[in-house]
Design a protein around this motif. Sequence first.
Motif, PDB file in Angstrom:
ATOM      1  N   GLY A 162      -1.324 -17.571  21.679  1.00  0.00           N
ATOM      2  CA  GLY A 162      -0.295 -17.473  22.728  1.00  0.00           C
ATOM      3  C   GLY A 162       0.891 -18.451  22.302  1.00  0.00           C
ATOM      4  O   GLY A 162       0.539 -19.216  21.408  1.00  0.00           O
ATOM      5  N   PRO A 163       2.151 -18.112  22.777  1.00  0.00           N
ATOM      6  CA  PRO A 163       3.186 -18.833  22.590  1.00  0.00           C
ATOM      7  C   PRO A 163       2.967 -20.491  22.385  1.00  0.00           C
ATOM      8  O   PRO A 163       3.566 -21.180  21.791  1.00  0.00           O
ATOM      9  N   ALA A 164       2.269 -21.043  23.601  1.00  0.00           N
ATOM     10  CA  ALA A 164       1.774 -22.525  23.759  1.00  0.00           C
ATOM     11  C   ALA A 164       1.262 -23.034  22.243  1.00  0.00           C
ATOM     12  O   ALA A 164       1.336 -24.032  22.035  1.00  0.00           O
ATOM     13  N   SER A 165       0.227 -22.188  21.803  1.00  0.00           N
ATOM     14  CA  SER A 165      -0.489 -22.561  20.462  1.00  0.00           C
ATOM     15  C   SER A 165       0.489 -22.760  19.323  1.00  0.00           C
ATOM     16  O   SER A 165       0.044 -23.425  18.305  1.00  0.00           O
ATOM     17  N   LEU A 166       1.622 -22.151  19.407  1.00  0.00           N
ATOM     18  CA  LEU A 166       2.402 -21.799  18.350  1.00  0.00           C
ATOM     19  C   LEU A 166       3.622 -23.070  18.189  1.00  0.00           C
ATOM     20  O   LEU A 166       4.259 -23.038  17.341  1.00  0.00           O
ATOM     21  N   VAL A 167       3.657 -23.792  19.288  1.00  0.00           N
ATOM     22  CA  VAL A 167       4.717 -24.682  19.487  1.00  0.00           C
ATOM     23  C   VAL A 167       4.715 -25.607  18.341  1.00  0.00           C
ATOM     24  O   VAL A 167       5.613 -26.138  17.883  1.00  0.00           O
ATOM     25  N   GLY A 168       3.537 -26.239  18.041  1.00  0.00           N
ATOM     26  CA  GLY A 168       3.425 -27.366  17.077  1.00  0.00           C
ATOM     27  C   GLY A 168       3.887 -26.727  15.748  1.00  0.00           C
ATOM     28  O   GLY A 168       4.580 -27.446  14.950  1.00  0.00           O
ATOM     29  N   LEU A 169       3.458 -25.497  15.540  1.00  0.00           N
ATOM     30  CA  LEU A 169       3.827 -24.786  14.127  1.00  0.00           C
ATOM     31  C   LEU A 169       5.340 -24.920  14.234  1.00  0.00           C
ATOM     32  O   LEU A 169       6.155 -25.089  12.911  1.00  0.00           O
ATOM     33  N   LYS A 170       5.864 -24.426  15.049  1.00  0.00           N
ATOM     34  CA  LYS A 170       7.485 -24.272  15.147  1.00  0.00           C
ATOM     35  C   LYS A 170       8.072 -25.522  14.804  1.00  0.00           C
ATOM     36  O   LYS A 170       9.138 -25.458  13.857  1.00  0.00           O
ATOM     37  N   LEU A 171       7.779 -26.577  15.578  1.00  0.00           N
ATOM     38  CA  LEU A 171       8.153 -27.813  15.393  1.00  0.00           C
ATOM     39  C   LEU A 171       8.019 -28.405  13.841  1.00  0.00           C
ATOM     40  O   LEU A 171       8.762 -29.001  13.398  1.00  0.00           O
TER      41      LEU A 171
END
Length: 286
Positions: A219-228
């Motif tokens: 989900g989006p929350a799991s991908l936040v670290g990757l985006k940052l």
Amino acid sequence: MTTSSSERGVSLGMPELPAPAYPDDVRARLETDAREIIARYPDSRSALLPLLHLVQSEEGHVTRTGMRFCADMLGLTTAEVTAVATFYTMYRRRPSGDYQVGVCTNTLCAVMGGDAIFEELQEHLGVGNGETTDDGKVTLEHIECNAACDFAPVVMVNWEFFDNQTPATAKRLVDDLRAGRPVTPTRGAPMCTFKETARVLAGFPDEREGAVESGGSAGPASLVGLKLAKGESAPARVVHPRGEPTRTGTPHDPSPTEHLSSHDAPQDTSASDPAHPAGPTAEEGE
Ligand code: FES
């Protein structure tokens, strides 16, 4: 000369468990399924885990009869099978409900509201940890971290995720399960009973409509670290005041691509459940 698994168990000094036999028709059906599973592995004993799921799908938990069956099929002792069946918590050793409702009460989920959810469900259902409601529908239990901490607090039903729960959404979830109303997890396949889940885990196709297409994803929350990490900005969190209606009719206003549970809660625990706020208190923040 070959020896039976029971003979080997005795020779190792292991007391044999008296186990009633399966009825002939059940045994024949399970043997057919078991042979199909065993044929997938170069070494038959590697099939023990799926075989335990298979017998669990028959009786709803792993009985002595089921363990004896696995031992017979794989040429193992009942002691060897018992050692595995008692090690993994996914194998139930007692009769349990159609829906295993597990509330994560590990550290992060606990402080984000998991403890409160568990306490309220205990009171709401009238059962304690590991106990089943009188109608046989719901078994409530504490569960350990399921690596979904970015969606804390998490509730799992038959190992399907329900993210960002609150006491109110969790109570509605168990009410709907007990009433037989449709329930959709946040990520993963549509809900089915514990026995049906066990058969899928044994390795048989999930033939329910939409089950394959609905496979879980990050989900989006799991991908936040990757985006940052990529130097991108994290998506803003949309927080709605408690109970504020949205276009979906729920407090959670998702992006068009977000996979929704029929029981999603708002994405901010402190906003959705003022009685159990997350983060520092006003005094701590001063
Ligand atoms: S602490 Fe609950 S999923 Fe990790």
